[in-house]
Design a protein around this motif. Structure first.
Motif, PDB file in Angstrom:
ATOM      1  N   VAL A   1       0.637  -1.107  -0.009  1.00 17.42           N
ATOM      2  CA  VAL A   1       0.246  -0.088   0.038  1.00 17.42           C
ATOM      3  C   VAL A   1       0.983   1.339  -0.055  1.00 17.42           C
ATOM      4  CG1 VAL A   1      -1.945   1.171   1.295  1.00 17.42           C
ATOM      5  CG2 VAL A   1      -1.614  -1.309   1.399  1.00 17.42           C
ATOM      6  N   TYR A   2       0.525   2.178  -0.801  1.00 14.81           N
ATOM      7  CA  TYR A   2       1.370   3.436  -0.996  1.00 14.81           C
ATOM      8  C   TYR A   2       0.806   4.494  -0.097  1.00 14.81           C
ATOM      9  CZ  TYR A   2       3.182   1.157  -5.317  1.00 14.81           C
ATOM     10  OH  TYR A   2       3.789   0.110  -5.823  1.00 14.81           O
ATOM     11  N   ALA A   3       1.530   5.611  -0.331  1.00 13.42           N
ATOM     12  CA  ALA A   3       1.222   6.822   0.737  1.00 13.42           C
ATOM     13  C   ALA A   3      -0.065   7.606   0.003  1.00 13.42           C
ATOM     14  CB  ALA A   3       2.419   7.820   0.540  1.00 13.42           C
ATOM     15  N   ALA A   4      -0.365   7.113  -1.113  1.00 12.28           N
ATOM     16  CA  ALA A   4      -1.894   7.551  -1.724  1.00 12.28           C
ATOM     17  C   ALA A   4      -2.883   6.761  -1.190  1.00 12.28           C
ATOM     18  CB  ALA A   4      -1.681   8.040  -3.038  1.00 12.28           C
ATOM     19  N   GLY A   5      -2.647   5.578  -0.489  1.00 18.93           N
ATOM     20  CA  GLY A   5      -3.683   4.607  -0.237  1.00 18.93           C
ATOM     21  C   GLY A   5      -4.101   3.607  -1.172  1.00 18.93           C
ATOM     22  N   ASN A   6      -3.399   3.749  -2.430  1.00 16.19           N
ATOM     23  CA  ASN A   6      -3.407   2.768  -3.627  1.00 16.19           C
ATOM     24  C   ASN A   6      -2.717   1.663  -3.290  1.00 16.19           C
ATOM     25  OD1 ASN A   6      -1.303   4.521  -4.006  1.00 16.19           O
ATOM     26  ND2 ASN A   6      -1.769   4.584  -6.221  1.00 16.19           N
ATOM     27  N   PHE A   7      -2.630   0.443  -3.880  1.00 16.94           N
ATOM     28  CA  PHE A   7      -1.978  -0.511  -3.780  1.00 16.94           C
ATOM     29  C   PHE A   7      -1.867  -1.591  -4.914  1.00 16.94           C
ATOM     30  CE2 PHE A   7      -6.226  -1.162  -1.946  1.00 16.94           C
ATOM     31  CZ  PHE A   7      -6.703  -2.445  -2.666  1.00 16.94           C
ATOM     32  N   ILE A   8      -0.634  -2.490  -4.788  1.00 20.61           N
ATOM     33  CA  ILE A   8      -0.395  -3.471  -5.857  1.00 20.61           C
ATOM     34  C   ILE A   8      -0.309  -4.560  -5.072  1.00 20.61           C
ATOM     35  CG2 ILE A   8       0.877  -1.976  -7.492  1.00 20.61           C
ATOM     36  CD1 ILE A   8       3.414  -3.179  -6.275  1.00 20.61           C
ATOM     37  N   ASN A   9      -0.191  -5.975  -5.755  1.00 22.67           N
ATOM     38  CA  ASN A   9      -0.033  -7.172  -4.827  1.00 22.67           C
ATOM     39  C   ASN A   9       0.966  -7.940  -5.846  1.00 22.67           C
ATOM     40  OD1 ASN A   9      -2.815  -7.588  -6.957  1.00 22.67           O
ATOM     41  ND2 ASN A   9      -1.751  -9.607  -6.555  1.00 22.67           N
ATOM     42  N   ALA A  10       1.730  -8.723  -5.113  1.00 25.67           N
ATOM     43  CA  ALA A  10       2.802  -9.627  -5.489  1.00 25.67           C
ATOM     44  C   ALA A  10       2.030 -10.420  -6.371  1.00 25.67           C
ATOM     45  CB  ALA A  10       3.461 -10.137  -4.408  1.00 25.67           C
ATOM     46  N   THR A  11       2.843 -11.061  -7.666  1.00 24.22           N
ATOM     47  CA  THR A  11       2.143 -12.102  -8.288  1.00 24.22           C
ATOM     48  C   THR A  11       3.401 -13.223  -8.690  1.00 24.22           C
ATOM     49  OG1 THR A  11       3.304 -11.045 -10.395  1.00 24.22           O
ATOM     50  CG2 THR A  11       0.858 -10.410  -9.776  1.00 24.22           C
ATOM     51  N   HIS A  12       2.988 -14.005  -9.321  1.00 18.22           N
ATOM     52  CA  HIS A  12       4.210 -15.044  -9.466  1.00 18.22           C
ATOM     53  C   HIS A  12       5.093 -14.700 -10.331  1.00 18.22           C
ATOM     54  CE1 HIS A  12       2.246 -19.120  -8.523  1.00 18.22           C
ATOM     55  NE2 HIS A  12       1.647 -18.223  -7.634  1.00 18.22           N
ATOM     56  N   ASP A  13       5.025 -13.590 -11.191  1.00 16.83           N
ATOM     57  CA  ASP A  13       6.012 -12.921 -11.883  1.00 16.83           C
ATOM     58  C   ASP A  13       6.963 -12.257 -11.122  1.00 16.83           C
ATOM     59  OD1 ASP A  13       5.453 -13.703 -14.603  1.00 16.83           O
ATOM     60  OD2 ASP A  13       4.021 -12.289 -14.644  1.00 16.83           O
ATOM     61  N   THR A  14       6.533 -11.449  -9.755  1.00 21.64           N
ATOM     62  CA  THR A  14       7.272 -10.746  -9.065  1.00 21.64           C
ATOM     63  C   THR A  14       7.072 -11.124  -7.839  1.00 21.64           C
ATOM     64  OG1 THR A  14       7.586  -9.011 -10.555  1.00 21.64           O
ATOM     65  CG2 THR A  14       8.013  -8.585  -8.333  1.00 21.64           C
ATOM     66  N   PRO A  15       7.791 -12.300  -7.295  1.00 22.55           N
ATOM     67  CA  PRO A  15       7.259 -12.916  -6.032  1.00 22.55           C
ATOM     68  C   PRO A  15       7.533 -12.346  -4.863  1.00 22.55           C
ATOM     69  CG  PRO A  15       8.782 -14.342  -6.811  1.00 22.55           C
ATOM     70  CD  PRO A  15       8.438 -13.252  -7.901  1.00 22.55           C
ATOM     71  N   PHE A  16       8.106 -11.207  -4.678  1.00 20.18           N
ATOM     72  CA  PHE A  16       8.543 -10.475  -3.775  1.00 20.18           C
ATOM     73  C   PHE A  16       8.249  -9.124  -3.715  1.00 20.18           C
ATOM     74  CE2 PHE A  16      12.173 -10.133  -6.043  1.00 20.18           C
ATOM     75  CZ  PHE A  16      12.692  -8.895  -6.071  1.00 20.18           C
ATOM     76  N   LEU A  17       7.950  -8.286  -2.453  1.00 19.77           N
ATOM     77  CA  LEU A  17       7.733  -6.854  -2.260  1.00 19.77           C
ATOM     78  C   LEU A  17       8.451  -6.286  -1.327  1.00 19.77           C
ATOM     79  CD1 LEU A  17       3.659  -6.748  -2.813  1.00 19.77           C
ATOM     80  CD2 LEU A  17       5.532  -6.057  -4.436  1.00 19.77           C
ATOM     81  N   GLN A  18       9.070  -4.975  -1.376  1.00 18.28           N
ATOM     82  CA  GLN A  18       9.750  -4.445  -0.374  1.00 18.28           C
ATOM     83  C   GLN A  18       9.253  -2.956  -0.226  1.00 18.28           C
ATOM     84  OE1 GLN A  18      12.987  -4.796  -3.377  1.00 18.28           O
ATOM     85  NE2 GLN A  18      14.233  -5.435  -1.738  1.00 18.28           N
ATOM     86  N   VAL A  19       9.514  -2.713   1.055  1.00 14.89           N
ATOM     87  CA  VAL A  19       9.264  -1.187   1.339  1.00 14.89           C
ATOM     88  C   VAL A  19      10.497  -0.516   2.132  1.00 14.89           C
ATOM     89  CG1 VAL A  19       6.871  -1.269   1.322  1.00 14.89           C
ATOM     90  CG2 VAL A  19       7.782  -1.704   3.493  1.00 14.89           C
ATOM     91  N   GLY A  20      10.416   0.661   1.978  1.00 17.24           N
ATOM     92  CA  GLY A  20      11.717   1.580   2.921  1.00 17.24           C
ATOM     93  C   GLY A  20      12.956   1.162   2.029  1.00 17.24           C
ATOM     94  N   GLU A  21      14.308   1.089   2.488  1.00 17.84           N
ATOM     95  CA  GLU A  21      15.592   1.144   1.906  1.00 17.84           C
ATOM     96  C   GLU A  21      15.640  -0.271   1.137  1.00 17.84           C
ATOM     97  OE1 GLU A  21      17.985   1.826   0.294  1.00 17.84           O
ATOM     98  OE2 GLU A  21      18.766   3.130   1.762  1.00 17.84           O
ATOM     99  N   HIS A  22      15.154  -0.371  -0.087  1.00 16.80           N
ATOM    100  CA  HIS A  22      15.075  -1.459  -0.812  1.00 16.80           C
ATOM    101  C   HIS A  22      16.175  -1.882  -1.708  1.00 16.80           C
ATOM    102  CE1 HIS A  22      13.639   1.561  -3.754  1.00 16.80           C
ATOM    103  NE2 HIS A  22      13.862   0.615  -4.729  1.00 16.80           N
ATOM    104  N   LYS A  23      17.018  -1.067  -1.961  1.00 19.66           N
ATOM    105  CA  LYS A  23      17.937  -1.316  -3.277  1.00 19.66           C
ATOM    106  C   LYS A  23      19.010  -2.294  -2.819  1.00 19.66           C
ATOM    107  CE  LYS A  23      16.775   2.931  -5.884  1.00 19.66           C
ATOM    108  NZ  LYS A  23      17.195   3.997  -6.426  1.00 19.66           N
ATOM    109  N   TYR A  24      19.741  -1.951  -1.708  1.00 24.48           N
ATOM    110  CA  TYR A  24      20.872  -2.993  -1.435  1.00 24.48           C
ATOM    111  C   TYR A  24      20.386  -4.177  -1.561  1.00 24.48           C
ATOM    112  CZ  TYR A  24      22.706   1.733   0.124  1.00 24.48           C
ATOM    113  OH  TYR A  24      23.335   2.750   0.181  1.00 24.48           O
ATOM    114  N   GLY A  25      19.267  -4.499  -0.900  1.00 21.62           N
ATOM    115  CA  GLY A  25      18.892  -5.859  -0.755  1.00 21.62           C
ATOM    116  C   GLY A  25      18.274  -6.536  -1.862  1.00 21.62           C
TER     117      GLY A  25
END
Lengths: 246, 246
Positions: free
Chosen positions: B133-157
């Protein structure tokens, strides 16, 4: 976006940059971000730029055309400075001059004044240096404690550098690590793209002839990317199993 | 800053978050960012939050206290919604409500309205989901193509997840990968810190009892961090040598 990385090793410098610029994802172009200033036997200097392309091109032009030294009043260029420190100061002065002429209008139009420069090299009889010049024209240099500097999209490619680069890393191992670091970045950020420009500067050589452009057809880089992915997957599998029982 | 990662695997969910919050590097604290909403046999929902702590805490409070549904006028809570989609909608509505009440003053004071939420779980008889869920209250969900989601400091990991996580990854391998991803982040960003909160949710279990807090004394995590560093160094050394001659 851009990714440029410079390794400051005992054996010399490894300098790697991508070539993608973009004004939105629907407008991408190839622009070299690596600029070589060579005068045989006298100086070998490489600048790699990230940020707003109009700003970074203006900076590169100014250091070649020359700027008045604030104290002496003489015109200095990247070919006339007497040390790498003076070269970094000159780049910084060029950044501030561009900021004075373009900054206010860019600010009015909501365009960030965004530029950073990695500047590495050596002058005859002087020590080899690697600097990072910021958008304010101030700068830092790499040391033995932190033997690499990055500009642009630096986060994806940092973990491998953090863990594997030391001052003792041999030059060709440094090339491999820089390419691995670039691969992680290419994979995660579309605005960083092939071809790559690579320069290796052996300390005290005063020679910038070791340059390569790495394209999509580069067999070694293709194999390295596939090999690295496979090696990461193998590495995590070989680590001890998680001790939690579900 | 914060780092939270959620893996959406065939076998279930792996949810990992750090606990560091900071208002400047001279003011750091430990706050759990993982919130579990469990009603046995009925629902297992986990929220992980990143961003402004006052905002994210307000959101977590609101979804428990309840919000009026815009169509039905009924009060909905995270314990009364009928699906994970409705749960994500509720979190989004809570974000927007906090934005209406705190957003204008925060904007006046130059504080960004910064919040994002990973929301994973399952309701009895429904499918398991993982939302961001984003800061605008809208949202996405993980799927088989992209089986992970990250929030915060996401780039290094992200590089290790990009290469190794697939929907078929077993749960305990997923835990290992999430911990490796967290390690890269901990190493590069001081504002992400131990201890860690880990929840593993096996699909269709409706059980949130598999939770662990991983502290600095955790022997497995300590060995994993050292082992991963060594494995990365070994992996790069084993890749074919660079074919350029200097």
């Amino acid at each position: 976006m851009t990714y440029c990385v410079g390794l400051f090793l005992n054996e010399g410098l490894v300098l790697l940059s991508d070539t993608r610029t973009n004004a939105g994802v629907d407008n991408i172009s190839v622009f070299a971000k690596q600029h070589l200033f060579q005068r045989d036997g006298d100086r070998s200097i490489v600048a790699m730029t990230a940020g707003n392309l109009a700003v970074s091109q203006a900076v590169i032009n100014l250091v070649q055309e020359g700027l008045e030294h604030p104290d002496t009043g003489e015109i200095e260029t990247i070919y006339s400075v007497h040390s790498m420190f003076a070269a970094a100061s000159l780049v910084g002065a060029a950044v501030r001059q561009v900021y004075r002429s373009h900054g206010p209008t860019m600010k009015d139009q909501g365009v960030p004044f965004d530029v950073s420069v990695l500047l590495g090299g050596q002058l005859a009889g002087r020590t080899m240096r690697l600097f990072q010049v910021y958008a304010a024209g101030n700068f830092i240099n790499a040391t033995h404690d932190t033997p690499f500097l990055q500009v642009g999209e630096h986060k994806y490619g940092k973990p491998i550098l953090d863990r594997a680069v030391t001052p003792d890393t041999p030059l060709l191992d440094g090339v491999k690590l820089a390419l691995i670091s670039m691969d992680s970045t290419l994979r995660s950020n579309l605005s960083v793209g092939l071809p790559l420009d690579l320069t290796v500067y052996p300390r005290d050589s005063l020679d910038l002839s070791r340059t390569w452009r790495i394209t999509e057809d580069d067999e070694y880089f293709r194999d390295l990317r596939a090999g690295w992915s496979e090696a990461l997957r193998a590495a995590y599998r070989e680590l001890p199993a998680v001790p939690y029982s579900l």
